[in-house]
Design an enzyme around this catalytic site. Structure first.
Site, short mmCIF file in Angstrom:
data_model
loop_
_atom_site.label_atom_id
_atom_site.label_comp_id
_atom_site.label_asym_id
_atom_site.label_seq_id
_atom_site.Cartn_x
_atom_site.Cartn_y
_atom_site.Cartn_z
N GLY A 51 0.88 -1.17 0.00
CA GLY A 51 0.00 0.00 0.00
C GLY A 51 0.91 1.21 0.00
O GLY A 51 1.83 1.29 -0.79
N GLU A 52 0.67 2.11 0.91
CA GLU A 52 1.52 3.29 1.04
C GLU A 52 2.03 3.32 2.48
O GLU A 52 1.25 3.48 3.42
CB GLU A 52 0.70 4.54 0.70
CG GLU A 52 1.52 5.78 0.52
CD GLU A 52 2.54 5.66 -0.61
OE1 GLU A 52 2.26 5.02 -1.64
OE2 GLU A 52 3.65 6.22 -0.44
N SER A 53 3.35 3.15 2.65
CA SER A 53 3.87 2.95 3.99
C SER A 53 3.65 4.15 4.91
O SER A 53 3.35 3.99 6.10
CB SER A 53 5.35 2.57 3.93
OG SER A 53 6.07 3.53 3.21
N CYS A 83 6.11 -5.45 0.41
CA CYS A 83 6.35 -4.11 -0.15
C CYS A 83 6.24 -3.01 0.91
O CYS A 83 7.15 -2.87 1.73
CB CYS A 83 5.42 -3.89 -1.34
SG CYS A 83 6.05 -2.62 -2.45
N ARG A 109 12.92 3.59 -0.11
CA ARG A 109 11.58 3.59 -0.72
C ARG A 109 11.64 3.97 -2.20
O ARG A 109 12.51 4.71 -2.63
CB ARG A 109 10.67 4.61 0.00
CG ARG A 109 10.30 4.20 1.38
CD ARG A 109 9.40 5.25 2.01
NE ARG A 109 8.11 5.33 1.38
CZ ARG A 109 7.23 6.30 1.61
NH1 ARG A 109 7.52 7.28 2.44
NH2 ARG A 109 6.05 6.30 1.01
N ILE A 138 5.87 -3.41 -7.53
CA ILE A 138 5.08 -2.20 -7.79
C ILE A 138 5.61 -1.06 -6.93
O ILE A 138 5.44 -1.04 -5.72
CB ILE A 138 3.59 -2.43 -7.46
CG1 ILE A 138 3.06 -3.65 -8.21
CG2 ILE A 138 2.77 -1.20 -7.79
CD1 ILE A 138 1.64 -4.02 -7.88
N ARG A 139 6.25 -0.12 -7.58
CA ARG A 139 6.87 1.01 -6.85
C ARG A 139 7.52 0.50 -5.56
O ARG A 139 7.27 0.99 -4.47
CB ARG A 139 5.84 2.11 -6.58
CG ARG A 139 6.46 3.49 -6.50
CD ARG A 139 5.46 4.58 -6.85
NE ARG A 139 4.23 4.47 -6.11
CZ ARG A 139 4.01 5.00 -4.91
NH1 ARG A 139 4.96 5.68 -4.33
NH2 ARG A 139 2.86 4.83 -4.32
N HIS A 174 5.21 -8.67 -4.57
CA HIS A 174 3.84 -9.00 -4.15
C HIS A 174 3.41 -10.40 -4.57
O HIS A 174 2.76 -10.56 -5.61
CB HIS A 174 2.86 -8.02 -4.81
CG HIS A 174 2.95 -6.62 -4.34
ND1 HIS A 174 2.14 -6.11 -3.36
CD2 HIS A 174 3.76 -5.61 -4.73
CE1 HIS A 174 2.44 -4.85 -3.14
NE2 HIS A 174 3.42 -4.51 -3.96
N GLU A 176 1.00 -12.03 -3.57
CA GLU A 176 -0.48 -12.08 -3.59
C GLU A 176 -1.04 -11.61 -4.92
O GLU A 176 -2.23 -11.79 -5.17
CB GLU A 176 -1.06 -11.27 -2.42
CG GLU A 176 -1.09 -9.76 -2.57
CD GLU A 176 0.26 -9.07 -2.40
OE1 GLU A 176 1.30 -9.77 -2.27
OE2 GLU A 176 0.29 -7.83 -2.44
N1 GLN Z 1 5.93 2.90 -2.72
C1 GLN Z 1 5.16 2.47 -1.59
C2 GLN Z 1 5.72 3.05 -0.29
O1 GLN Z 1 6.78 3.63 -0.30
C3 GLN Z 1 5.10 0.96 -1.51
C4 GLN Z 1 4.38 0.41 -2.72
C5 GLN Z 1 3.74 -0.92 -2.51
O2 GLN Z 1 3.46 -1.36 -1.40
N2 GLN Z 1 3.43 -1.56 -3.61
O3 GLN Z 1 5.10 2.92 0.69
#
Ligand code: GLN
Length: 219
Positions: A51-53, A83, A109, A138-139, A174, A176
Site C-alpha cells: 500500500g503506502e507505507s 512491499c 523507498r 510495484i513502486r 507482491h 499475492e
Molecule cells: N511505494 C510504496 C511506499 O513507499 C510501496 C508500494 C507498494 O506497497 N506496492 O510505501
C-alpha cells in the site's frame, strides 16, 4: 478441537488486503481482517500488505493498534510484510524515520522509480519453492543492507528482495498478485500452522490478476 493459533491476520487499514485473504483461502488457511485491538487475539501470524507505507504508519497510530501489534510481536507473533509492509517493519529507512523497526534491514523507498516503472520477473528461491516463483514489483523499495542475523532469501543485482529473521519475513514484491501460493505457504509454516499439502504444487498458471498493470498498459 481446532488448534487455537491457526489463524493468520491481514492488517486491514489500507492497501492490498483482499488479495492476501484470497491466497490464504486458496491454501485452506483460516484468516481474519485485523483492524482493531481485539482482532489480534490468538493470531499465529500477521501479514502487513502493500500500500503506502507513510499512510499505513499514520493509520496504525490513528487506529491505536501500533502498541498492540508490538506487544503481540514481543509475545511471539510472526509477521510478514509485503512491499510497504517491508518498509513498516524495517529498522532503518533511508532519509526517513522508521515505523515499527522490527527487523534489522535498511530499505530505500520507491527505489525503482515511479508506478510506471513497476515490472514482473521470476526467480528460483529454493527455501520457498522448488519451482521459479513469479515476482511482481510495484513502486517497490530495495533492501540495501541487512544485519548479521538476517537470512537473505533472494538477492538480485545490487539489492535484496526477500529476507527473514526468526519471527519476521519481508518481500519487496507482491506474491499475492501472482498465481503462486508458495510464499503464503512458507509464511504459514513459519507461523507453525499445519495444513493440507496440495498435490498440484503452489503455482496456478491459470490464475491471472494483472489489473494493477492497466494504467501502465494504457500509458
Ligand atoms: N511505494 C510504496 C511506499 O513507499 C510501496 C508500494 C507498494 O506497497 N506496492 O510505501
Amino acid at each position: 478441537m481446532k488448534d487455537k493459533k491457526s489463524v493468520i491476520g491481514v492488517l486491514d487499514l489500507q492497501g492490498g488486503v483482499h488479495e492476501h485473504l484470497d491466497h490464504l483461502d486458496r491454501l485452506g488457511i483460516s484468516y481474519r481482517r485485523v483492524k482493531e485491538k481485539e482482532d489480534f487475539e490468538d493470531l499465529a501470524g500477521l501479514i502487513i500488505p502493500g500500500g503506502e507505507s507513510s499512510c499505513l504508519c499514520r493509520l496504525l497510530n490513528i487506529f491505536e493498534i501500533k502498541e498492540v501489534l508490538l506487544a503481540n510481536y514481543n509475545r511471539g507473533l510472526k509477521i510478514w510484510g509485503t512491499c510497504a509492509g517491508t518498509i513498516l517493519l524495517a529498522k532503518s529507512v533511508v532519509g526517513e524515520e522508521n515505523c515499527l523497526g522490527l527487523i534489522d534491514i535498511e530499505v530505500e523507498r520507491n527505489s525503482f522509480g515511479s508506478q510506471l516503472d513497476s515490472f514482473i520477473s521470476e526467480a528460483l528461491i529454493k527455501e520457498v519453492d522448488p519451482e521459479p516463483i513469479p515476482l511482481t514489483f510495484i513502486r517497490a523499495p530495495k533492501i540495501i543492507k541487512v544485519g548479521k542475523k538476517i537470512n537473505v532469501l533472494l538477492k538480485i543485482d545490487d539489492y535484496i528482495a526477500a529476507a527473514e529473521s526468526e519471527n519476521i519475513l519481508v518481500t519487496v514484491f507482491h506474491p499475492e498478485l501472482t498465481g503462486s501460493l508458495a510464499f503464503h505457504r512458507y509464511f504459514a509454516i513459519k507461523c507453525g500452522i499445519k495444513f493440507e499439502v496440495k498435490k498440484n504444487g503452489y503455482t496456478d498458471p491459470a490464475w491471472e490478476n494483472y489489473s494493477w498493470t492497466r494504467m501502465a498498459r494504457i500509458a
